[in-house]
Design a protein around this motif. Structure first.
Motif, short mmCIF file in Angstrom:
data_model
loop_
_atom_site.label_atom_id
_atom_site.label_comp_id
_atom_site.label_asym_id
_atom_site.label_seq_id
_atom_site.Cartn_x
_atom_site.Cartn_y
_atom_site.Cartn_z
N ALA A 62 19.21 -5.02 22.40
CA ALA A 62 20.56 -4.73 21.90
C ALA A 62 20.60 -5.13 20.43
CB ALA A 62 21.59 -5.51 22.69
N ASP A 63 21.25 -4.31 19.62
CA ASP A 63 21.35 -4.62 18.19
C ASP A 63 22.40 -5.70 17.94
OD1 ASP A 63 23.87 -3.37 18.29
OD2 ASP A 63 23.16 -1.52 17.36
N SER A 64 22.68 -6.00 16.70
CA SER A 64 23.62 -7.07 16.35
C SER A 64 25.05 -6.76 16.79
CB SER A 64 23.58 -7.35 14.85
OG SER A 64 23.97 -6.19 14.13
N HIS A 65 25.31 -5.52 17.14
CA HIS A 65 26.63 -5.12 17.66
C HIS A 65 26.64 -5.13 19.19
CE1 HIS A 65 27.82 -3.99 13.62
NE2 HIS A 65 26.68 -3.32 13.52
N GLY A 66 25.51 -5.58 19.79
CA GLY A 66 25.42 -5.65 21.24
C GLY A 66 25.12 -4.34 21.92
N VAL A 67 24.83 -3.30 21.16
CA VAL A 67 24.64 -1.96 21.72
C VAL A 67 23.17 -1.74 22.10
CG1 VAL A 67 24.79 0.51 21.21
CG2 VAL A 67 26.55 -1.05 20.38
N PHE A 68 22.97 -1.20 23.31
CA PHE A 68 21.62 -0.86 23.75
C PHE A 68 21.65 0.40 24.60
CE2 PHE A 68 23.21 -3.38 27.27
CZ PHE A 68 22.72 -2.74 28.40
N SER A 69 20.49 1.02 24.76
CA SER A 69 20.36 2.18 25.65
C SER A 69 18.94 2.20 26.20
CB SER A 69 20.70 3.48 24.93
OG SER A 69 19.75 3.74 23.92
N LEU A 70 18.80 2.86 27.34
CA LEU A 70 17.52 2.89 28.03
C LEU A 70 17.50 4.07 28.99
CD1 LEU A 70 14.94 1.11 28.42
CD2 LEU A 70 16.18 -0.09 30.22
N ASP A 71 16.41 4.83 28.98
CA ASP A 71 16.21 5.90 29.96
C ASP A 71 15.40 5.34 31.11
OD1 ASP A 71 17.57 7.92 28.55
OD2 ASP A 71 15.81 8.30 27.31
N LEU A 72 15.88 5.59 32.35
CA LEU A 72 15.24 5.04 33.54
C LEU A 72 15.15 6.08 34.65
CD1 LEU A 72 17.33 1.73 33.73
CD2 LEU A 72 14.90 1.89 33.17
N PRO A 73 14.12 5.99 35.49
CA PRO A 73 14.08 6.84 36.68
C PRO A 73 15.27 6.48 37.58
CG PRO A 73 11.94 5.82 36.29
CD PRO A 73 12.91 5.17 35.35
N PRO A 74 15.74 7.40 38.41
CA PRO A 74 16.87 7.10 39.29
C PRO A 74 16.58 5.90 40.19
CG PRO A 74 16.27 9.42 39.40
CD PRO A 74 15.22 8.74 38.60
N GLY A 75 17.61 5.11 40.45
CA GLY A 75 17.48 3.96 41.32
C GLY A 75 18.47 2.87 40.95
N THR A 76 18.39 1.76 41.66
CA THR A 76 19.22 0.60 41.37
C THR A 76 18.35 -0.46 40.70
OG1 THR A 76 20.64 1.06 43.26
CG2 THR A 76 20.72 -1.18 42.37
N TYR A 77 18.86 -1.01 39.61
CA TYR A 77 18.10 -1.96 38.80
C TYR A 77 18.86 -3.26 38.63
CZ TYR A 77 15.18 1.99 37.55
OH TYR A 77 14.33 3.05 37.62
N GLU A 78 18.09 -4.36 38.51
CA GLU A 78 18.69 -5.61 38.08
C GLU A 78 18.43 -5.71 36.58
OE1 GLU A 78 18.92 -9.60 40.09
OE2 GLU A 78 17.41 -10.02 38.53
N LEU A 79 19.51 -5.81 35.84
CA LEU A 79 19.45 -5.90 34.39
C LEU A 79 19.67 -7.37 34.01
CD1 LEU A 79 19.29 -4.04 31.87
CD2 LEU A 79 21.79 -3.94 31.94
N SER A 80 18.77 -7.92 33.22
CA SER A 80 18.88 -9.31 32.80
C SER A 80 18.36 -9.42 31.37
CB SER A 80 18.10 -10.24 33.74
OG SER A 80 16.74 -9.89 33.74
N GLY A 81 18.47 -10.61 30.79
CA GLY A 81 17.96 -10.77 29.44
C GLY A 81 18.37 -12.08 28.81
N SER A 82 18.01 -12.19 27.54
CA SER A 82 18.34 -13.40 26.79
C SER A 82 18.82 -13.02 25.39
CB SER A 82 17.12 -14.32 26.71
OG SER A 82 16.06 -13.67 26.07
N LEU A 83 19.64 -13.88 24.85
CA LEU A 83 20.21 -13.65 23.51
C LEU A 83 19.15 -13.89 22.45
CD1 LEU A 83 23.60 -15.54 23.97
CD2 LEU A 83 23.08 -13.13 24.43
#
Length: 114
Positions: A62-83
Motif C-alpha cells: 500500500a502506498d503512503s495514502h494506504g491504497v493497494f490493489s492485487l489481482d487474484l484467482p477466485p477464492g477466499t483469502y486471508e489478507l494480513s500485513g504490517s505497517l
C-alpha cells in the motif's frame, strides 16, 4: 427457362464470452482507534488462500495514502500485513475477503491502536 436467384445469407456467429481467470482486489490500509482518527498508512500485505495447503502467497504494498490493489484467482483469502510507516512493524488486523473472477472487491484493513 428457369431463373435461379441466389441471395446471400448472413449467419451470426455468437462468440462465447471469456471469463477472466482472476478477480481484482482494491483496498485501503489504515490506523484506527484510540485518539487517532482513521488514518491511511503505507503497509506490506500478503494474501493467502483459505482452506488450501498450496503455500502460494500473493504480496503487494500500500502506498503512503494506504491504497493497494492485487489481482487474484477466485477464492477466499486471508489478507494480513504490517505497517511500513508511522508505526513500522505494526500489524494489520487480518481479514478474510472473497474474490470472484471478473469482479472487483474492495476492502479496508487496519492496525488497531489502543
Amino acid at each position: 427457362m428457369a431463373v435461379l436467384v441466389l441471395l446471400p445469407v448472413l449467419t451470426a456467429c455468437a462468440e462465447t464470452p471469456t471469463v477472466p481467470e482472476t478477480g481484482h482486489l482494491d483496498g485501503l490500509t489504515c490506523l484506527k482507534g484510540g485518539i487517532i482518527a482513521t488514518t491511511p498508512v503505507a503497509a506490506r500485505l500478503t494474501a493467502k488462500r483459505v482452506g488450501t495447503d498450496s503455500g502460494k502467497v500473493y504480496a503487494t504494498e500500500a502506498d503512503s495514502h494506504g491504497v493497494f490493489s492485487l489481482d487474484l484467482p477466485p477464492g477466499t483469502y486471508e489478507l494480513s500485513g504490517s505497517l511500513t510507516a508511522r508505526l513500522p512493524g505494526g500489524r494489520l488486523t487480518p481479514v478474510q475477503v472473497a474474490v470472484a473472477a471478473g469482479h472487483t472487491t474492495s476492502v479496508e484493513i487496519c492496525a488497531l491502536v489502543p
